[in-house]
Design an enzyme around this catalytic site. Structure first.
Site, PDB file in Angstrom:
ATOM      1  CE  LYS A   1      73.030 -45.364  29.693  1.00  0.00           C
ATOM      2  NZ  LYS A   1      74.153 -45.374  28.805  1.00  0.00           N
TER       3      LYS A   1
ATOM      4  CD  GLU B   1      74.767 -37.186  28.385  1.00  0.00           C
ATOM      5  OE1 GLU B   1      75.815 -37.642  27.900  1.00  0.00           O
ATOM      6  OE2 GLU B   1      74.308 -37.569  29.467  1.00  0.00           O
TER       7      GLU B   1
ATOM      8  CG  HIS C   1      80.969 -45.538  23.245  1.00  0.00           C
ATOM      9  ND1 HIS C   1      81.670 -44.374  23.367  1.00  0.00           N
ATOM     10  CD2 HIS C   1      80.280 -45.442  22.087  1.00  0.00           C
ATOM     11  CE1 HIS C   1      81.415 -43.595  22.335  1.00  0.00           C
ATOM     12  NE2 HIS C   1      80.587 -44.214  21.526  1.00  0.00           N
TER      13      HIS C   1
ATOM     14  CE  LYS D   1      83.160 -48.769  32.275  1.00  0.00           C
ATOM     15  NZ  LYS D   1      82.193 -49.082  33.357  1.00  0.00           N
TER      16      LYS D   1
HETATM   17  P1  ADP Z   1      76.750 -47.514  28.810  1.00  0.00           P
HETATM   18  O1  ADP Z   1      75.652 -47.550  29.817  1.00  0.00           O
HETATM   19  O2  ADP Z   1      76.348 -48.088  27.506  1.00  0.00           O
HETATM   20  O3  ADP Z   1      78.052 -48.030  29.324  1.00  0.00           O
HETATM   21  P2  ADP Z   1      77.585 -44.766  29.361  1.00  0.00           P
HETATM   22  O4  ADP Z   1      76.606 -43.673  29.461  1.00  0.00           O
HETATM   23  O5  ADP Z   1      78.147 -45.301  30.639  1.00  0.00           O
HETATM   24  O6  ADP Z   1      76.966 -45.958  28.487  1.00  0.00           O
HETATM   25  O7  ADP Z   1      78.790 -44.307  28.447  1.00  0.00           O
HETATM   26  C1  ADP Z   1      79.798 -45.200  28.024  1.00  0.00           C
HETATM   27  C2  ADP Z   1      80.940 -44.429  27.397  1.00  0.00           C
HETATM   28  O8  ADP Z   1      80.468 -43.660  26.277  1.00  0.00           O
HETATM   29  C3  ADP Z   1      81.594 -43.403  28.309  1.00  0.00           C
HETATM   30  O9  ADP Z   1      82.555 -43.958  29.150  1.00  0.00           O
HETATM   31  C4  ADP Z   1      82.194 -42.452  27.303  1.00  0.00           C
HETATM   32  O10 ADP Z   1      83.393 -42.967  26.752  1.00  0.00           O
HETATM   33  C5  ADP Z   1      81.155 -42.428  26.201  1.00  0.00           C
HETATM   34  N1  ADP Z   1      80.201 -41.313  26.418  1.00  0.00           N
HETATM   35  C6  ADP Z   1      78.963 -41.373  26.953  1.00  0.00           C
HETATM   36  N2  ADP Z   1      78.381 -40.153  26.990  1.00  0.00           N
HETATM   37  C7  ADP Z   1      79.274 -39.296  26.474  1.00  0.00           C
HETATM   38  C8  ADP Z   1      79.292 -37.876  26.243  1.00  0.00           C
HETATM   39  N3  ADP Z   1      78.241 -37.099  26.534  1.00  0.00           N
HETATM   40  N4  ADP Z   1      80.418 -37.327  25.707  1.00  0.00           N
HETATM   41  C9  ADP Z   1      81.491 -38.088  25.384  1.00  0.00           C
HETATM   42  N5  ADP Z   1      81.537 -39.403  25.558  1.00  0.00           N
HETATM   43  C10 ADP Z   1      80.458 -40.022  26.102  1.00  0.00           C
END
Ligand code: ADP
Length: 459
Positions: free
Chosen positions: A120, A204, A239, A241
């Site tokens: 990432k 972040e 986190h 879906k």
């Molecule tokens: P993964 O690869 O584990 O799916 P993601 O980076 O796609 O992780 O994030 C999954 C979920 O986590 C996002 O859809 C959101 O709900 C939450 N999330 C990730 N980063 C943030 C952030 N900076 N602020 C708020 N929620 C976040």
């Protein structure tokens, strides 16, 4: 230049393996399944033309990660391509390279894309290069507690510590104040090490109540890139879906266009190949890049329903070298790709909503599914007599509904979920019904905090 694929091995199990076999059969391509010892009676095994045991003596998950075992089966069975599905080896660069070395087509992007998007931190760098808005974050990985603290002090809490190699909603820690940094940092690192074999993390700003909006992308070997519009995946638990919607009911056309354009420009910049998804968080009128998933996703079904485009078949044809706009694939030019109506997908899992979503295992004593007009079912081991083991992902069947309006699609979903009769094993169906019939869901008035902040879903 195109190279005809005659036989595809699917390096996966469950519903996605079956989904790929179906796509292949319709394209007149022979299919090969692999199955672990624990999956000897798994349905995907019987849905392929040939099936071979893989990873003998290995742990249940490790069997599907047995790169050399899988390559050997592909060679012995004359499979000329491998589809990795999602999860398992789908984003494994070493696996993609081994396929390349053996002259087996890896149905997915180039290994360089797996490299830049599997991490990432690297993905963020690509987004910045492409001038796409990213969430304020650390400049690369963080290497000390002090760095995390000073990031929080500079940008304000809450912040989120994320594993660079994270996925599946794991390896993330929200930190609400400076006093929580120390514990969160050490836990995030040890969780990352345990889950992904690497303890690198970055930080972040935590976006308050965002929507998760993602854009389906396709690229071909001639350098063409198109988007197939967005999916709203804000209904999440931990986190991950749970229910997905396409198109989003709450985006203005202007914001939708900006997000889709941003996704296309990122993927054009890296000369992306095959199917991929660019994920964003949306807060008010702002959107921020979070990551790219360089593979087919669980929720690809809803995009297929609203565009009429078969994503898995397109993946295979692109891997054969066909151009998106050529006769064989027949993808319309971007401005002619239009969406029809609304689609919703619910992930039915063998989890007990009344017991903290503990996965259940055992024999399905009775199974009757929903169905009817505007309904699509993508099932794994979902049938009477099937034995659900505790070893793998708890996804049992994906229920997708499609209708002219969002309300009609939701009403079809509620009717369908009610029609299911599954005995012998617990499922999250009652919980899903509560989500889809909730006023906030129906009104499109939800964000990623919806499940956590709606206790009445759990009864
Ligand atoms: P993964 O690869 O584990 O799916 P993601 O980076 O796609 O992780 O994030 C999954 C979920 O986590 C996002 O859809 C959101 O709900 C939450 N999330 C990730 N980063 C943030 C952030 N900076 N602020 C708020 N929620 C976040």
């Amino acid at each position: 230049m195109s190279r005809r694929i005659n036989k595809v091995l699917v390096a996966n199990r469950g519903e996605i393996a079956i989904r790929v076999f179906r796509a292949c059969t319709e394209l007149n391509i022979r299919t090969v399944a692999i199955y672990s010892n624990e999956d000897t009676s798994s349905l995907h095994r019987y849905k392929a033309d040939e099936a071979y045991l893989v990873g003998e003596g290995k742990k249940p998950i490790d069997a599907y990660l047995d790169i050399e075992g899988i390559i050997e089966i592909a060679k012995n069975s004359d499979a000329d391509a491998i589809h990795p599905g999602y999860g398992f080896l789908s984003e494994n660069i070493h696996f993609a390279r081994r396929c390349e070395e053996e002259g087996i087509i890896f149905i997915g992007p180039k290994s360089e894309h797996l490299d830049m998007f599997g991490d990432k931190v690297k993905a963020r760098e690509q987004a910045i290069k492409a001038n796409i808005p990213v969430i304020p974050g650390s400049d690369g990985p963080v290497n000390s507690l002090e760095e995390v603290k000073s990031f929080g002090e500079k940008h304000g809490f809450p912040i989120i510590i994320k594993a660079s190699l994270g996925g599946g909603g794991r390896g993330m820690r929200i930190v609400n104040g400076i006093e929580e940094v120390e514990e969160a940092y050490s836990r995030a690192k040890s969780e990352a090490k345990a889950a992904f074999g690497n303890d690198e993390v970055y930080v972040e700003k935590y976006v308050n109540r965002p929507k998760h909006i993602e854009v389906q992308i396709f690229g071909d070997s001639a350098g063409n890139i198109v988007h197939l519009y967005e999916r709203d995946c804000s209904i999440q638990r931990r986190h991950q879906k749970v229910v997905e919607v396409a198109p989003s009911v709450s985006l203005s056309n202007e914001l939708r266009q900006d997000i889709c354009d941003a996704a296309v420009s990122l993927m054009k910049n890296v000369n992306y190949l095959n199917a991929g998804t660019v994920e964003f968080l949306v807060s008010g009128d702002n959107f921020y890049f979070i990551e790219v998933n360089p593979r087919v996703q669980v929720e690809h079904t809803i995009t297929e329903m609203i565009t009429g485009i078969d994503i898995v078949q397109t993946q295979i044809l692109v891997a054969e070298g066909y151009e998106l706009f050529g006769e064989k694939i027949g993808m319309p030019q971007q401005e002619d790709i239009i969406t029809h109506g609304f689609a919703i997908q619910s992930r039915v899992t063998t989890e007990d909503p009344l017991n903290n979503f503990m996965p259940d295992a055992g024999k399905i004593m009775a199974y009757r599914s929903g169905g009817g007009f505007g309904v699509r079912l993508d099932a794994g081991n979902a049938y009477q007599g099937s034995v659900i083991t505790p070893f793998y992902d708890s996804l049992l069947v994906k229920v997708t509904t499609h209708a002219h309006t969002f309300e009609q699609a939701a009403s079809k979903m509620i009717r369908n979920l009610h029609e299911f009769r599954i005995r012998g094993i617990k499922t999250n169906i009652p919980f899903l019904i509560n989500v889809v019939k909730h006023e906030k869901f129906i009104n499109g008035d939800y964000d990623t905090s919806f499940i956590d902040e709606t206790p009445e879903l759990f009864i």
